[in-house]
Every structure is written in structure tokens, then in C-alpha cells.
Design a protein around this motif. Structure first.
Motif, short mmCIF file in Angstrom:
data_model
loop_
_atom_site.label_atom_id
_atom_site.label_comp_id
_atom_site.label_asym_id
_atom_site.label_seq_id
_atom_site.Cartn_x
_atom_site.Cartn_y
_atom_site.Cartn_z
N CYS A 2 -24.87 -37.64 86.24
CA CYS A 2 -26.15 -37.25 86.80
C CYS A 2 -27.27 -37.66 85.86
CB CYS A 2 -26.22 -35.73 86.94
SG CYS A 2 -24.81 -35.03 87.78
N GLY A 3 -28.47 -37.29 86.25
CA GLY A 3 -29.60 -37.39 85.35
C GLY A 3 -30.17 -36.00 85.20
N ILE A 4 -30.41 -35.59 83.98
CA ILE A 4 -30.96 -34.25 83.78
C ILE A 4 -32.33 -34.35 83.12
CG2 ILE A 4 -28.69 -33.18 83.63
CD1 ILE A 4 -29.11 -32.94 80.59
N ALA A 5 -33.13 -33.32 83.32
CA ALA A 5 -34.48 -33.31 82.74
C ALA A 5 -34.88 -31.87 82.51
CB ALA A 5 -35.46 -34.00 83.67
N GLY A 6 -35.78 -31.66 81.58
CA GLY A 6 -36.25 -30.31 81.34
C GLY A 6 -37.56 -30.31 80.57
N LEU A 7 -38.37 -29.33 80.83
CA LEU A 7 -39.62 -29.15 80.09
C LEU A 7 -39.75 -27.66 79.78
CD1 LEU A 7 -42.36 -30.00 78.96
CD2 LEU A 7 -43.28 -29.94 81.26
N ASN A 75 -24.91 -33.51 82.79
CA ASN A 75 -24.64 -34.92 83.11
C ASN A 75 -23.31 -35.28 82.47
OD1 ASN A 75 -24.71 -37.73 83.39
ND2 ASN A 75 -25.98 -37.97 81.56
N GLY A 76 -22.36 -35.72 83.29
CA GLY A 76 -21.08 -36.13 82.72
C GLY A 76 -19.91 -35.65 83.53
N ALA A 77 -18.78 -35.53 82.86
CA ALA A 77 -17.56 -35.07 83.53
C ALA A 77 -16.69 -34.37 82.50
CB ALA A 77 -16.81 -36.25 84.14
N PHE A 119 -13.93 -28.78 75.58
CA PHE A 119 -14.14 -29.77 76.63
C PHE A 119 -13.55 -31.12 76.27
CE2 PHE A 119 -18.30 -27.29 77.27
CZ PHE A 119 -17.66 -26.35 78.06
N ARG A 120 -12.82 -31.68 77.22
CA ARG A 120 -12.39 -33.06 77.08
C ARG A 120 -13.20 -33.84 78.12
NH1 ARG A 120 -6.18 -35.35 77.38
NH2 ARG A 120 -6.66 -37.35 76.44
N GLY A 121 -14.02 -34.72 77.65
CA GLY A 121 -14.82 -35.48 78.60
C GLY A 121 -16.06 -36.05 77.97
N MET A 122 -16.97 -36.43 78.85
CA MET A 122 -18.25 -36.98 78.39
C MET A 122 -19.33 -36.06 78.94
SD MET A 122 -18.38 -40.30 80.86
CE MET A 122 -18.02 -40.22 82.60
N PHE A 123 -20.27 -35.71 78.11
CA PHE A 123 -21.26 -34.77 78.62
C PHE A 123 -22.54 -34.77 77.79
CE2 PHE A 123 -18.25 -32.45 75.88
CZ PHE A 123 -19.08 -31.91 74.93
N ALA A 124 -23.61 -34.43 78.50
CA ALA A 124 -24.87 -34.05 77.87
C ALA A 124 -25.43 -32.99 78.80
CB ALA A 124 -25.82 -35.23 77.78
N PHE A 125 -25.72 -31.84 78.26
CA PHE A 125 -26.18 -30.76 79.14
C PHE A 125 -27.22 -29.90 78.43
CE2 PHE A 125 -22.54 -28.87 76.92
CZ PHE A 125 -23.03 -27.63 76.55
N SER A 141 -18.79 -35.65 71.80
CA SER A 141 -18.49 -35.96 70.40
C SER A 141 -18.77 -37.41 70.03
CB SER A 141 -17.03 -35.63 70.11
OG SER A 141 -16.20 -36.22 71.09
N LEU A 142 -18.54 -38.36 70.94
CA LEU A 142 -18.67 -39.76 70.56
C LEU A 142 -19.87 -40.46 71.18
CD1 LEU A 142 -14.86 -40.36 70.67
CD2 LEU A 142 -16.28 -40.67 68.65
N GLY A 143 -20.68 -39.72 71.90
CA GLY A 143 -21.94 -40.28 72.39
C GLY A 143 -21.83 -41.10 73.65
N ILE A 144 -20.97 -40.69 74.58
CA ILE A 144 -20.85 -41.45 75.83
C ILE A 144 -22.06 -41.19 76.72
CG2 ILE A 144 -19.37 -41.94 77.82
CD1 ILE A 144 -17.05 -40.68 76.18
N LYS A 145 -22.46 -39.94 76.80
CA LYS A 145 -23.61 -39.59 77.64
C LYS A 145 -24.83 -39.36 76.74
CE LYS A 145 -22.38 -40.75 80.75
NZ LYS A 145 -23.05 -41.61 81.69
N PRO A 146 -25.96 -39.89 77.14
CA PRO A 146 -27.15 -39.79 76.29
C PRO A 146 -27.96 -38.52 76.53
CG PRO A 146 -27.61 -41.19 78.18
CD PRO A 146 -26.20 -40.69 78.35
#
Lengths: 630, 359
Positions: A2-7, A75-77, A119-125, A141-146
Motif C-alpha cells: 500500500c501507500g501510507i501517509a500521515g500528518l 504498507n507491506g505483508a 513479524f516475518r515479512g516486509m513492512f512500514a507502518f 529489518s532489511l529495508g524492503i518497504k520505505p
């Protein structure tokens, strides 16, 4: 995905925050065409756009906990979400969906920041806590999701999955940072946590961010590479090692195949992608779709290998022909997708387009195989050079200077690289850091205007996070050191960043089963002599996948995945480059030394030095990016 | 225990190493035990003694010999004095081969090294490696320096590397109880103290000067005072002039301790955005006067400066530096918290750590 955003700001009213977040989400709508949502509470507004992969019918975001306290945008899985559900249910959580987003929310609600290691996966939340008025955000951990963020002057915070979206908040000036432009020329990407824009930052891989109720923002690492302790469970001999490695590979492929939509794979014909596809097929994937790029030019296409692999494994294989004319025509769209300038990544843009048009929403890639299994020549060459450094230092200073000058004067990239190593490298860390430096320091400085040159010169020849990485790698073995530098720099800042941006530009979820924390943590402490054989690159991976990868591919020498740019830049892409290097275009780049850049382009055109294409192309991408913004 | 202390200098100069070696002299004199004696040998000091010597020693000091820069004399005296010593403490990496030589003559001798900072952040010669591996203890001024030693010599036994953070000179530290008078927003005064040598450009004084135009947009009357002398001074003056901030930068030259104390006392904050500090004694001195500090996130500095006493910035990032300076002027740290933090590096703490490390 996904794409996430916040203010979050105490000084911006809810209506204005929601307008800003709506713009931010719209700017990254390609990341999630299936659904959108927004949530405001207190000083915070979170928004997102969703690419529905797991439990498509449910899982709307932002998702709020039943008691209304926590709201998440994700954003991620999370691949192991099904395994985590029973434990969280036992902890009192009543699941309303079968979606990984709810598992993440439940885990945070029950365990706080400690949930990250589950968590096992790619994520940014990002999670807003309505009771404490705090925000917690984290990146895998390895920077898959920005995840990008900026601290606002009024102690507010803005965050998003893409920098373009961050700027769409209209809270930031969007000025290019001259020092970051200088760093780009060294690395052909801007190393995190810096970004190309002033006042913005990228959250580092394996880090989390917390904004307290008083507006104070802190970041901290939640994961680092395993310390070189005497681990248990090490393989006793090579046979056992290969057998266990195969088990780990099967496991990561199974985990990364979790989806409720069609899953395909990129298949270049190299060992990494063929192993991924072969293991997917072996794990039971049927009617597997694979995708390759082919070129008309000799010496670039891996068509034969990819076909051989597809035939042997039995996939539904798709090829896409890429020509210079096509790249020239698509370039405006590709540049529009850029989040930051990059000297790489166009192959991912086309492969993702091909996969999406081929009917898959998720694709697996062999990215990370070289970094994990020693697929680069640096794994062999740098330790050798490191052993020679003490002898080099014993030479008289005058003689060393003379040798360096001669090496620098030679036209080959290899000679200049060696000169760079000898001039700056004192140990394996410094050599490994310099390895991914594309332009030597002097060549980089020559392209910069005086002010940017002064700023860049101070940063020195090494990676900006050199001290942090060397501290993380205290006591590591030579293979671990080189592997870590590749993982932490080139893979994170170039390969993963480009993969995210260009796959999401086509609404494709790209998964990277080799870039897996579980696999890495098992592999990391294993003895170097099992993981890496200097005579046979990636021998361990080849041996572990011998039954699924054709022998011809296992025994083939590594061929880098490059596009025929040197040829295209003289023909189909030449009008674009002439325009990019025109005085009007260079006028948008006050941090560049116009005469030096013009000379670089003229020299490329007139001398026919095809080896210089990458530096010309990277500078062109920087200039084109600046003009896109100007 | 009989201890022989080798120092590059004690009183000839007032740099960081001289200050910390004085603390070591006082530390070994106080901690050598009731039957112990201390011999001190100083390479660069002038013979004739210094009136301050009595402050940093006691009756345990048997002799203090200054070699006036004569290396031959330094080596021969060291070997001779080592005959009656149980432990030789090298005040600099360059003294290690002397320790090896002394040990060859007196096989029961143990030796330790004080690792200050940049002098040990590099690959070692064969002789240095051998001497480092034979050292009883290596006293590192910061964990960062400890990591660098392990990085360049991975075979060093970790248990021999002991972090003994630098300490405030007990006779320099501010003992007054004056309240911290803060004058933010009017004409904030930023102090920096460093040797202004071409070889020490990593100290980042030029970045401080370059930050002034940015800072003036937020705080037009901000002023920078640069304490120190060196051959880089003309360049720094020219830089200030070229940026149009010459009137906002004052170069005081080298100053004596009394004047330096006054400088600390009258500034609003201290800044030294240096890239290669092993520890950064000047931050401690400023903090002892209740002044918040700006340093670079590099070397041993993050072990001295934390959020409650100042702010860390990335070396070389001028806009970030200007913002950090402005932030500290606008929101100064609690001077009592800052003083307490400095007190955690006070001499008695150092003395206990040193005694434990040398035992």
C-alpha cells in the motif's frame, strides 16, 4: 502492499490535515488502486491507499482497534500472520478479519514495540495511540518497504511511503539538498537516512520512530545483524549445511508465496531467479507465470537461459522486448515515477509492467541472492586486497604517490577503482565501503559547484553511515563484512528502493524471498567456508537447489543484469540527453559545475568510451530529476 | 605497586592529552597503595619542574623527570626507571615499543597503554601490533576508541580493553555555585575551543563559521568566539570575511586557564562539531560550567553528549548545525542537569575506574 501517509500537528486543524493527507494519498495512488481510507483523531490524521493481496474483501485501512485506542496504516505483508493469530487470540484479541493488517494491530496492542520481532515479512507502518497521543512507526529489518518523514518547525510530523507524497503535504519546501546531490554522484543513490530533499529523512531499515505527546521525535534500531557470538545449530559439515540451507530456502519460498491473488516471478535466467522459480514450482505452485526482459542487442539478453529455466521448470513464460526507442518513448513516465534520482532500476520498471500486464498482482524476485551467497567478485577480491594493504603501506610514500598517480591517469574503471582503494582503504570495512562508490572522490568533486563541493568534500570518501555499520559489524568475519556492506548499502539504497518505487508504479507487489530475516539469521553465523567458495561463486545456493535449477544455469558464469544503455545513449536516447545537458536544463542545478558536466557529456559523445556510460547516465538522471521538480 | 608513568607532556602545553595525563599522574599517585611509589617521565616538558606539579602528585611521587624533547634520554631513562617498577603506563601509543624494550630487560614488568583517540584509529605496524598484544591493559577513553582498537587488531583480547572515560581536571573544574544566567534571543554567544591547526580541520570550526549566516536568519545577533591558536587561523578568518560574518566571529587566540574559565562562564552554549574526537574533554569543561553542548555524532562524542545536555548533529551538515545551535539557544538545557552530567565524569569517579583497571 500500500501507500501510507500521515500528518500529526497540534497547529494544523483537522480539515487542513485531512486535505493534506488526501493530497498525499492521491500522489501515491498507484501504490494501492483497490481501496482508500483516512482517519483523524486528536492531532493526527492517517491515510492510505491499498493494494489488496491478503483477504481482499476485508482489511480496510486505517484499521482501528475495537477499543478505539490504536489506529494503524500499514504498507507491506506479514507472511506469518496465520501462525501469529492463535497466540494473539489466546491473548484476548477477537479477530474480525483474516488479514495481516489486523494481526499487526493486535500484536502491537498486546505487545507494544516488542511485536516487531514477531513479524516475518516486509513492512512500514504507523500506529496512532489515541489515549497517549503518541505515534509509533517502524520499518522492516532489511529495508524492503520505505518510510519517509519530516519533522516540521511547529513540532509536527509528516510521513509517507514516497517522498513525492511527503512533498504533496505542502508542509515542506522541496528544495534539493546540494550535499545530497553530491552524495548521489558518489553512490548513484542518496544513502539513507538522507534524501535528495532538505529537511526530509528516510527511516533506516530495522528502525522505529516514536513521537511523544510533547512532539519530541526519537528513532532507534529494533534489529541489527546478529552479533558474531558462538551460535548454536551450526552445520558440522558441508553436506549438512547444504541440506539445512535447502530447508531454509523452501521455508522462505513458502512464506513469500502467501497470497489470495495470483503470484508470478521475475525470471532473468540467472541462478538467483531460477532458484526462486524452481523452488516455487517444487513447493506446489501450478501454472506459474514467469517474466523476462529481452533485448535486440547482442551480449545483453539472457533470453536463452531464461527460456531454458522456464522449460525445465515448466512455467508459463512471458518475454518482453525492450528497445532503445521504447525506453526513449517511456522515459517521461519513468521519470515521473522517480521518488529520488537513481542511476539504476529501469529494468525493474519494465519487468513490473510486464508482470502486471501478464495478469499477476504479486511477483517474486531473486534480489538479494548475490548479497547473501557471495555472488559479487568483491567477496573474492577484497579480502585478497586487504591482505596486501600492509605491504602497500610499507612502500615509501613517494613511490606510493607515483603508483597512485599512474593508476588514476589510466582510463580503465578498474585502475581508477584500485587507485581509490589504495588511496583511502585501510581495512576491509573501508574497502567494502569504497566498493560501491561509483565515482572516485576527485571525479565527484569536479562535477560540483564550489559550495556543494566544499560540503561534499567534508563528508569524506566513505559511506555516511560508515561508523554505525562498522560498530554493528565488530568482530565479524570477512564474508560477513562484505555481505553486510552489500546488504546495508547497495541493496538497501539502490536495489530495494528502486524495486519498491518501480514495482509500485505498476501496482505490483514485489517480494524478495532471499531478503528474509529468518533466512539471514540462520545463514549469518554459519562458517564462511561453507557459505562462500572463491573458486565457484554462489556454490552453496547452486548445490542447495541442484534438483530445481538446470545444470547449465548453475555452472554459468555470472552475468550482470544490464541494459544496452551505452548503445542507446548514442542513438535513441541522444535527443533526451542533448536536451538534459543543455544550458537551460543545467540551469536548474546550481550545485553542479556546468562546464565539468558539459565536458563529461561531450567526451562521451566524441571519444566513444562506452565504459563511461553509467556516470553520464546517472548525472543525466540527476539533472532530469531536478528539472522535473523545477 | 610501583608505577612508571610515561607522558608525552604534562605542563608544556595545555592540550587535551596534557590535561588528561595530569589526571593520570594524580590518579596513580593516589592509587598506588601504601607501599607503592610512582616515577614520572615526560618527553616534551622542560626540566626544572612546574609549580603545578604538587597539585597533581603526593609523597608517592619519587621522581618526575622531564626530557626536553630528547627521545634518547626518554628511552634510556624509561628502561632504567623500569627496573624498580611493577607496572609501566604508556601515555601514548608511540611509547609502546619502549615498554617492550623495558620488558626485555626486566621480564617481570607489566605495561598498560592509555589510548586517547585518533592516534589508535588506524592500522598498526608489526611492532605496534606485537606491543599491543602484550599489553596488560589498554585503557580506552571511550567505547568508540575500544571498538577501533578491536577493528584494527581483532586478535586483541576484549577483556584487556577497558574503558576509562576522561575526567575533568579537578583544578580546572568550576566549583562555583553561580546560577546559570541565560541570555537567549538577545545576543547569544557560542563558544568553541580547539587547536586551529591545518591538520585538525576535522574539528569543524569552519562549519561553525559557515553555519553563522544560516543562524543569523533566526538569531541575527548570534556571535561565535573561537578560542585557540594555530596555522589554520588565516583561512578561518578569510572564510568568516568571505561569508560576511567577520564581525560576528571573534578569534581570541590561545588563553590561560583563568580566561578560559571566564569564556565558559560567559557563553550561552559550547559547540565543537568535530568528526574525530576520541572523547572531547572540552565538552566536559563546558558542561562543568553548566553550558549545553553541540557536537558531531562521531567518534567518542555521543558517549559524552546526550539529549539532556545538548545536541548531536551530523558532521559537515551546515544547515543542520545551524538549526541545532538555534534550538539550543531557544530551548537551553537545565544547567543543573548539565552540571550533574559533567559531575558523573568527575575525578573521584575516574580514580575509582583507574584503580580497578590497573589492579
Amino acid at each position: 502492499m500500500c501507500g501510507i501517509a500521515g500528518l500529526i500537528s497540534p497547529h494544523v486543524g483537522q480539515a487542513m490535515r485531512e486535505e493534506a493527507v488526501t493530497r498525499m494519498v492521491a500522489r501515491q495512488a498507484h501504490r494501492g488502486p483497490d481501496d482508500r481510507g483516512m482517519h483523524s483523531e486528536g492531532d493526527a490524521t492517517l491515510g492510505m491507499c491499498r493494494l489488496a493481496i491478503i483477504d481482499p474483501a476485508h482489511g480496510h485501512q486505517p484499521m482501528t482497534s475495537p477499543d478505539g485506542r490504536f489506529t494503524v496504516v500499514f504498507n507491506g505483508a506479514i507472511y506469518n500472520y496465520r501462525e501469529l493469530q492463535p497466540e494473539l487470540a489466546a491473548g484476548g484479541w477477537i479477530f474480525r478479519t483474516n488479514c495481516d493488517t489486523e494481526v499487526l494491530l493486535a500484536a502491537y496492542a498486546l505487545k507494544g514495540a516488542n511485536c516487531l520481532k514477531l513479524f516475518r515479512g516486509m513492512f512500514a507502518f504507523a500506529i496512532w495511540d489515541a489515549r497517549e497521543h503518541t505515534l509509533f512507526a517502524a520499518r522492516d529489518s532489511l529495508g524492503i518497504k520505505p518510510l519517509y518523514y519530516a519533522i516540521l518547525p511547529d513540532s509536527g510530523l509528516v510521513l509517507a511511503s514516497e517522498l513525492n507524497a511527503l512533498l504533496a503535504s505542502n508542509q515542506l519546501p522541496g528544495e534539493i539538498d546540494p550535499a545530497a546531490a553530491g552524495e548521489f554522484l558518489a553512490w548513484f543513490s542518496v544513502p539513507a537516512p538522507h534524501t535528495i530533499y532538505r529537511r526530509t529523512a528516510a527511516l533506516l531499515p530495522g528502525h522505529c520512530l516514536r513521537r511523544d505527546s510533547d512532539g519530541r521525535v526519537t528513532t532507534a534500531a529494533w534489529w541489527s545483524l546478529p552479533a558474531p557470538a558462538r551460535a548454536t545449530g551450526l552445520a558440522g559439515n558441508y553436506h549438512d549445511f547444504v541440506h539445512s540451507l535447502r530447508g531454509q530456502l523452501d521455508d522462505t519460498i513458502r512464506a513469500h508465496s502467501v497470497a489470495d491473488v495470483p503470484v508470478g516471478a521475475f525470471l532473468s535466467g540467472g541462478l538467483d531467479s531460477t532458484a526462486v522459480v524452481g523452488l516455487m514450482a517444487k513447493s506446489g505452485a501450478t501454472k506459474l507465470k514467469t517474466f523476462s526482459l529481452i533485448f535486440g542487442e547482442n551480449g545483453f539478453s539472457e533470453q536463452a537461459s531464461a527460456r531454458l529455466a522456464a522449460q525445465a521448470i515448466g512455467t508459463d513464460h512471458h518475454e518482453e522486448l525492450i528497445t532503445g526507442a521504447r525506453v526513449a518513448s517511456d522515459l517521461p513516465r519513468i521519470l515521473a515515477a522517480f521518488d529520488q534520482p537513481t542511476g539504476d532500476g529501469i529494468n525493474t520498471w519494465y519487468a513490473s509492467q510486464t508482470a502486471r500486464q501478464g495478469g499477476v498482482k504479486v511477483a517474486l524476485s531473486g534480489l538479494g541472492g548475490d548479497e547473501l551467497f557471495g555472488g559479487y567478485p568483491s567477496f573474492r577480491d577484497l579480502p585478497r586486497l586487504n591482505r596486501l594493504l600492509p605491504l602497500w603501506r610499507m612502500l615509501p610514500a613517494g613511490l606510493r604517490g607515483k603508483i597512485l598517480r599512474q593508476l588514476q591517469a589510466r582510463s580503465t574503471t578498474r585502475s581508477r577503482k584500485l587507485a581509490d582503494f589504495l588511496a583511502h582503504g585501510r581495512d576491509l570495512h573501508e574497502l567494502a565501503s569504497l566498493q560501491r562508490r561509483v565515482l572516485p572522490e576527485q571525479a565527484q568533486l569536479d562535477l560540483l559547484a564550489p559550495e556543494a563541493r566544499t560540503q561534499t568534500e567534508r563528508l569524506g570518501p566513505f559511506h555516511p553511515l560508515f561508523e554505525e555499520f562498522t560498530a554493528e559489524l565488530a568482530g565479524a568475519s570477512p564474508v560477513q563484512i562484505i555481505s553486510a556492506w552489500e546488504l546495508r548499502t547497495y541493496m538497501t539504497d539502490v536495489l530495494l528502493r528502486d524495486s519498491d518505487v518501480f514495482s509500485m508504479a505498476h501496482s505490483l507487489e514485489l517480494r524478495v524471498p532471499f531478503v528474509d530475516r529468518t533466512l539471514l539469521e540462520w545463514l549469518w553465523p554459519q562458517p564462511d567456508y561453507f557459505k562462500f567458495d572463491p573458486r565457484v561463486m554462489k556454490r552453496a545456493l547452486a548445490d542447495a537447489t541442484a534438483d530445481v535449477v538446470p545444470a547449465a544455469i548453475r555452472q554459468r558464469r555470472k552475468q550482470g543484469f544490464t541494459l544496452p544503455f551505452a548503445l542507446w545513449m548514442r542513438q535513441e536516447l541522444r535527443p533526451f540527453l542533448e536536451d538534459t545537458f543543455s544550458p537551460a536544463s543545467l540551469g536548474a542545478c546550481p550545485w553542479l559545475e556546468v562546464s565539468a558536466v558539459t565536458q563529461l557529456w561531450q567526451k562521451f559523445k566524441t571519444t566513444g568510451d562506452t565504459r563511461a556510460w553509467s556516470r553520464v547516465w546517472a548525472v543525466a538522471m540527476l539533472v532530469a530529476f531536478a528539472n522535473r521538480r523545477a | 605497586m610501583n608505577i612508571l608513568l610515561l607522558s608525552p607532556e604534562l605542563f608544556r602545553a595545555d592540550g587535551g592529552i596534557a590535561r588528561i595525563m595530569r589526571a593520570y599522574l594524580k590518579g596513580v599517585c593516589d592509587g598506588c597503595g601504601p607501599s607503592g611509589q610512582v616515577d614520572s617521565l615526560v618527553l616534551n616538558d622542560q626540566p626544572g619542574g612546574d609549580p603545578r606539579l604538587s597539585l597533581y602528585s603526593n609523597s608517592r611521587l619519587r621522581r618526575n623527570e622531564a626530557c626536553a624533547g630528547s627521545r634518547l634520554r626518554f628511552v634510556t631513562r624509561a628502561v632504567r626507571f623500569a627496573r624498580t617498577a611493577d607496572l609501566l603506563v604508556c601515555g601514548h601509543l608511540h611509547h609502546l615499543p619502549i615498554a617492550l624494550l623495558a620488558q626485555a630487560f626486566h621480564p617481570g614488568l607489566r605495561y598498560s597503554l592509555v589510548a586517547h583517540g585518533i592516534e589508535v584509529w588506524r592500522p598498526y605496524s608489526w611492532l605496534e601490533r606485537r606491543a599491543l598484544l602484550g599489553a596488560h591493559r589498554i585503557l580506552c577513553v571511550s567505547d568508540y576508541t575500544r571498538r577501533q582498537l578491536r577493528r584494527f587488531l581483532p586478535t586483541l583480547a576484549p577483556e584487556r580493553l577497558i574503558v576509562v572515560p576522561n575526567t575533568l581536571d579537578p583544578y580546572f573544574a568550576d566549583n562555583s555555585t553561580r546560577p546559570f544566567v541565560n541570555s537567549p534571543f538577545i545576543a547569544p554567544r557560542i563558544l568553541t575551543v580547539a587547536r586551529l591547526a591545518t591538520a585538525d580541520r576535522y574539528k569543524g570550526i569552519d562549519t561553525l563559521i559557515e553555519a553563522l549566516p544560516h543562524l543569523h536568519q533566526l538569531l541575527p545577533l548570534a556571535r561565535l568566539r573561537v578560542v585557540g591558536q594555530g596555522d589554520d587561523l588565516p583561512r578561518l578568518r578569510a572564510l568568516a570575511a568571505s561569508l560576511g560574518v567577520a564581525r560576528a566571529v571573534e578569534f581570541t587566540g590561545a588563553v590561560d586557564d583563568e580566561t578560559l574559565r571566564a569564556e565558559y562562564e560567559t557563553c550561552d552554549l559550547f559547540a565543537l562539531p568535530s568528526r574525530r574526537e576520541g572523547f572531547g574533554l572540552v565538552y566536559l569543561e563546558a558542561m562543568a560550567h553548566g553550558k549545553p553542548c553541540v557536537g558531531a555524532r562521531a567518534g567518542g562524542v555521543p558517549e559524552v553528549i546526550n539529549d539532556s545536555v545538548g545536541q548531536l548533529v551530523e558532521y559537515g551538515r551546515v544547515p543542520e548545525l545551524a538549526e541545532a545551535l538555534a534550538e539550543l539557544v531557544r530551548r537551553p538545557r537545565d544547567s543543573e542537569v548539565v552540571r550533574r552530567h559533567a559531575a558523573s565524569f568527575a575525578f573521584p569517579v575516574f580514580q575509582r575506574r583507574l584503580a580497578a583497571a590497573l589492579s
